[in-house]
Design a protein around this motif. Sequence first.
Motif, PDB file in Angstrom:
ATOM      1  N   VAL A  37       0.842  -1.197   0.000  1.00 34.87           N
ATOM      2  CA  VAL A  37       0.000   0.000   0.000  1.00 34.87           C
ATOM      3  C   VAL A  37       0.875   1.245   0.000  1.00 34.87           C
ATOM      4  O   VAL A  37       0.531   2.269  -0.565  1.00 34.87           O
ATOM      5  N   ALA A  38       2.063   1.135   0.605  1.00 34.66           N
ATOM      6  CA  ALA A  38       2.912   2.311   0.802  1.00 34.66           C
ATOM      7  C   ALA A  38       3.725   2.687  -0.430  1.00 34.66           C
ATOM      8  O   ALA A  38       3.783   3.859  -0.790  1.00 34.66           O
ATOM      9  N   ASN A  39       4.409   1.727  -1.086  1.00 31.35           N
ATOM     10  CA  ASN A  39       5.255   2.136  -2.215  1.00 31.35           C
ATOM     11  C   ASN A  39       5.178   1.147  -3.368  1.00 31.35           C
ATOM     12  O   ASN A  39       4.790  -0.017  -3.218  1.00 31.35           O
ATOM     13  N   ALA A  40       5.583   1.623  -4.529  1.00 35.41           N
ATOM     14  CA  ALA A  40       5.428   0.878  -5.776  1.00 35.41           C
ATOM     15  C   ALA A  40       6.314  -0.361  -5.845  1.00 35.41           C
ATOM     16  O   ALA A  40       5.913  -1.397  -6.381  1.00 35.41           O
ATOM     17  N   TYR A  41       7.509  -0.281  -5.314  1.00 33.61           N
ATOM     18  CA  TYR A  41       8.424  -1.422  -5.362  1.00 33.61           C
ATOM     19  C   TYR A  41       7.843  -2.620  -4.603  1.00 33.61           C
ATOM     20  O   TYR A  41       7.789  -3.737  -5.118  1.00 33.61           O
ATOM     21  N   ASP A  42       7.399  -2.378  -3.371  1.00 31.48           N
ATOM     22  CA  ASP A  42       6.845  -3.466  -2.573  1.00 31.48           C
ATOM     23  C   ASP A  42       5.518  -3.951  -3.141  1.00 31.48           C
ATOM     24  O   ASP A  42       5.192  -5.123  -3.019  1.00 31.48           O
ATOM     25  N   LEU A  43       4.772  -3.055  -3.759  1.00 33.39           N
ATOM     26  CA  LEU A  43       3.539  -3.481  -4.416  1.00 33.39           C
ATOM     27  C   LEU A  43       3.859  -4.481  -5.515  1.00 33.39           C
ATOM     28  O   LEU A  43       3.251  -5.544  -5.597  1.00 33.39           O
ATOM     29  N   HIS A  44       4.840  -4.168  -6.355  1.00 33.73           N
ATOM     30  CA  HIS A  44       5.145  -5.026  -7.502  1.00 33.73           C
ATOM     31  C   HIS A  44       5.830  -6.336  -7.094  1.00 33.73           C
ATOM     32  O   HIS A  44       5.516  -7.389  -7.648  1.00 33.73           O
ATOM     33  N   TYR A  45       6.765  -6.263  -6.166  1.00 33.67           N
ATOM     34  CA  TYR A  45       7.577  -7.435  -5.863  1.00 33.67           C
ATOM     35  C   TYR A  45       7.135  -8.223  -4.624  1.00 33.67           C
ATOM     36  O   TYR A  45       7.604  -9.339  -4.424  1.00 33.67           O
ATOM     37  N   ARG A  46       6.261  -7.679  -3.808  1.00 30.20           N
ATOM     38  CA  ARG A  46       5.811  -8.402  -2.615  1.00 30.20           C
ATOM     39  C   ARG A  46       4.313  -8.715  -2.652  1.00 30.20           C
ATOM     40  O   ARG A  46       3.917  -9.866  -2.522  1.00 30.20           O
ATOM     41  N   LEU A  47       3.500  -7.682  -2.803  1.00 28.58           N
ATOM     42  CA  LEU A  47       2.054  -7.882  -2.735  1.00 28.58           C
ATOM     43  C   LEU A  47       1.488  -8.448  -4.039  1.00 28.58           C
ATOM     44  O   LEU A  47       0.620  -9.317  -4.010  1.00 28.58           O
ATOM     45  N   ARG A  48       1.968  -7.988  -5.166  1.00 31.23           N
ATOM     46  CA  ARG A  48       1.461  -8.445  -6.457  1.00 31.23           C
ATOM     47  C   ARG A  48       1.573  -9.963  -6.624  1.00 31.23           C
ATOM     48  O   ARG A  48       0.603 -10.600  -7.060  1.00 31.23           O
ATOM     49  N   PRO A  49       2.717 -10.609  -6.289  1.00 33.42           N
ATOM     50  CA  PRO A  49       2.775 -12.069  -6.448  1.00 33.42           C
ATOM     51  C   PRO A  49       1.732 -12.802  -5.596  1.00 33.42           C
ATOM     52  O   PRO A  49       1.168 -13.806  -6.031  1.00 33.42           O
ATOM     53  N   ARG A  50       1.466 -12.289  -4.406  1.00 31.19           N
ATOM     54  CA  ARG A  50       0.456 -12.949  -3.560  1.00 31.19           C
ATOM     55  C   ARG A  50      -0.935 -12.786  -4.176  1.00 31.19           C
ATOM     56  O   ARG A  50      -1.703 -13.747  -4.241  1.00 31.19           O
ATOM     57  N   ILE A  51      -1.272 -11.576  -4.632  1.00 32.16           N
ATOM     58  CA  ILE A  51      -2.583 -11.356  -5.248  1.00 32.16           C
ATOM     59  C   ILE A  51      -2.686 -12.140  -6.549  1.00 32.16           C
ATOM     60  O   ILE A  51      -3.718 -12.725  -6.862  1.00 32.16           O
ATOM     61  N   ARG A  52      -1.607 -12.200  -7.271  1.00 34.10           N
ATOM     62  CA  ARG A  52      -1.580 -12.967  -8.526  1.00 34.10           C
ATOM     63  C   ARG A  52      -1.826 -14.456  -8.265  1.00 34.10           C
ATOM     64  O   ARG A  52      -2.550 -15.115  -9.013  1.00 34.10           O
ATOM     65  N   ALA A  53      -1.250 -14.977  -7.193  1.00 38.30           N
ATOM     66  CA  ALA A  53      -1.475 -16.383  -6.852  1.00 38.30           C
ATOM     67  C   ALA A  53      -2.942 -16.631  -6.493  1.00 38.30           C
ATOM     68  O   ALA A  53      -3.521 -17.659  -6.865  1.00 38.30           O
ATOM     69  N   ILE A  54      -3.554 -15.671  -5.807  1.00 36.99           N
ATOM     70  CA  ILE A  54      -4.968 -15.802  -5.444  1.00 36.99           C
ATOM     71  C   ILE A  54      -5.830 -15.782  -6.704  1.00 36.99           C
ATOM     72  O   ILE A  54      -6.727 -16.616  -6.881  1.00 36.99           O
ATOM     73  N   VAL A  55      -5.543 -14.839  -7.598  1.00 33.81           N
ATOM     74  CA  VAL A  55      -6.316 -14.732  -8.839  1.00 33.81           C
ATOM     75  C   VAL A  55      -6.133 -15.994  -9.682  1.00 33.81           C
ATOM     76  O   VAL A  55      -7.104 -16.539 -10.222  1.00 33.81           O
ATOM     77  N   THR A  56      -4.904 -16.469  -9.817  1.00 38.77           N
ATOM     78  CA  THR A  56      -4.636 -17.676 -10.608  1.00 38.77           C
ATOM     79  C   THR A  56      -5.420 -18.857 -10.049  1.00 38.77           C
ATOM     80  O   THR A  56      -6.059 -19.606 -10.799  1.00 38.77           O
ATOM     81  N   SER A  57      -5.396 -19.017  -8.745  1.00 40.05           N
ATOM     82  CA  SER A  57      -6.102 -20.128  -8.115  1.00 40.05           C
ATOM     83  C   SER A  57      -7.607 -20.017  -8.290  1.00 40.05           C
ATOM     84  O   SER A  57      -8.278 -20.985  -8.651  1.00 40.05           O
ATOM     85  N   ARG A  58      -8.143 -18.833  -8.062  1.00 43.24           N
ATOM     86  CA  ARG A  58      -9.595 -18.660  -8.176  1.00 43.24           C
ATOM     87  C   ARG A  58     -10.071 -18.812  -9.619  1.00 43.24           C
ATOM     88  O   ARG A  58     -11.128 -19.397  -9.862  1.00 43.24           O
ATOM     89  N   LEU A  59      -9.323 -18.259 -10.565  1.00 40.62           N
ATOM     90  CA  LEU A  59      -9.717 -18.414 -11.970  1.00 40.62           C
ATOM     91  C   LEU A  59      -9.701 -19.881 -12.385  1.00 40.62           C
ATOM     92  O   LEU A  59     -10.603 -20.350 -13.083  1.00 40.62           O
ATOM     93  N   ALA A  60      -8.689 -20.608 -11.964  1.00 38.39           N
ATOM     94  CA  ALA A  60      -8.595 -22.020 -12.328  1.00 38.39           C
ATOM     95  C   ALA A  60      -9.698 -22.840 -11.662  1.00 38.39           C
ATOM     96  O   ALA A  60     -10.323 -23.686 -12.312  1.00 38.39           O
ATOM     97  N   ASP A  61      -9.952 -22.588 -10.378  1.00 35.40           N
ATOM     98  CA  ASP A  61     -10.939 -23.384  -9.652  1.00 35.40           C
ATOM     99  C   ASP A  61     -12.372 -23.050 -10.033  1.00 35.40           C
ATOM    100  O   ASP A  61     -13.197 -23.939 -10.197  1.00 35.40           O
ATOM    101  N   ARG A  62     -12.671 -21.758 -10.199  1.00 38.25           N
ATOM    102  CA  ARG A  62     -14.061 -21.350 -10.373  1.00 38.25           C
ATOM    103  C   ARG A  62     -14.479 -21.174 -11.832  1.00 38.25           C
ATOM    104  O   ARG A  62     -15.653 -21.285 -12.153  1.00 38.25           O
ATOM    105  N   ARG A  63     -13.502 -20.881 -12.685  1.00 39.94           N
ATOM    106  CA  ARG A  63     -13.876 -20.591 -14.079  1.00 39.94           C
ATOM    107  C   ARG A  63     -13.137 -21.470 -15.093  1.00 39.94           C
ATOM    108  O   ARG A  63     -13.407 -21.395 -16.285  1.00 39.94           O
ATOM    109  N   GLY A  64     -12.152 -22.227 -14.639  1.00 38.41           N
ATOM    110  CA  GLY A  64     -11.393 -23.074 -15.561  1.00 38.41           C
ATOM    111  C   GLY A  64     -10.488 -22.283 -16.489  1.00 38.41           C
ATOM    112  O   GLY A  64     -10.201 -22.711 -17.601  1.00 38.41           O
ATOM    113  N   ILE A  65     -10.022 -21.131 -16.038  1.00 38.73           N
ATOM    114  CA  ILE A  65      -9.188 -20.252 -16.862  1.00 38.73           C
ATOM    115  C   ILE A  65      -7.773 -20.244 -16.298  1.00 38.73           C
ATOM    116  O   ILE A  65      -7.572 -20.081 -15.108  1.00 38.73           O
ATOM    117  N   ASP A  66      -6.807 -20.405 -17.221  1.00 44.82           N
ATOM    118  CA  ASP A  66      -5.393 -20.333 -16.845  1.00 44.82           C
ATOM    119  C   ASP A  66      -4.904 -18.912 -17.144  1.00 44.82           C
ATOM    120  O   ASP A  66      -4.948 -18.461 -18.284  1.00 44.82           O
TER     121      ASP A  66
END
Length: 170
Positions: free
Chosen positions: A91-120
């Motif tokens: 939330v505070a700076n762009a570097y940590d957003l891209h390299y710390r928070l983004r991978p976690r959110i990306r993993a959540i999105v990847t998992s939910r898309l695959a489980d709920r919609r069948g999308i890779d």
Amino acid sequence: MRRRLVAVGAAAAAALVALAIVLGAVPDRRALAFQVYAFTLCAIVLLWLLGRTGAARDERSAFDEARRTEPPDDEPVVDLARVEREVTLGVANAYDLHYRLRPRIRAIVTSRLADRRGIDLERQPPAAEAAVEPVVWELVRPDREPPRDRHGPGLGLPRLREVMEGLDRI
């Protein structure tokens, strides 16, 4: 401290009375009676010393606490603390957003898309983009560039709320 000394004195006096009774009742076992009396006094002094050092108490020492293997119940889960730190930094700076928070959110999105919609997310970017909110897609899209200004603004709380609501809608 004074109560302990009184207790030690009372125990020594009781041992002396017991010695006098044993000497009066069995005078031929004098040597054994004095040995038992000496051992009793040693035990009383040892218990007094243990009480002074705290070794006789039921409390755990700092050393015992450090050796404990199971985590205490009141400490937060390590992963939860890590996620909280990533969110705070993202939330505070762009570097940590891209390299710390983004991978976690990306993993959540990847998992939910695959489980709920069948999308890779990696193999079907157009379908993934259509399935998620624009604010989420901007954060997780595969071609997102790293920030040029590492100390630039991060996600911000309002956009974080939008991202969280977008994750719920997947």
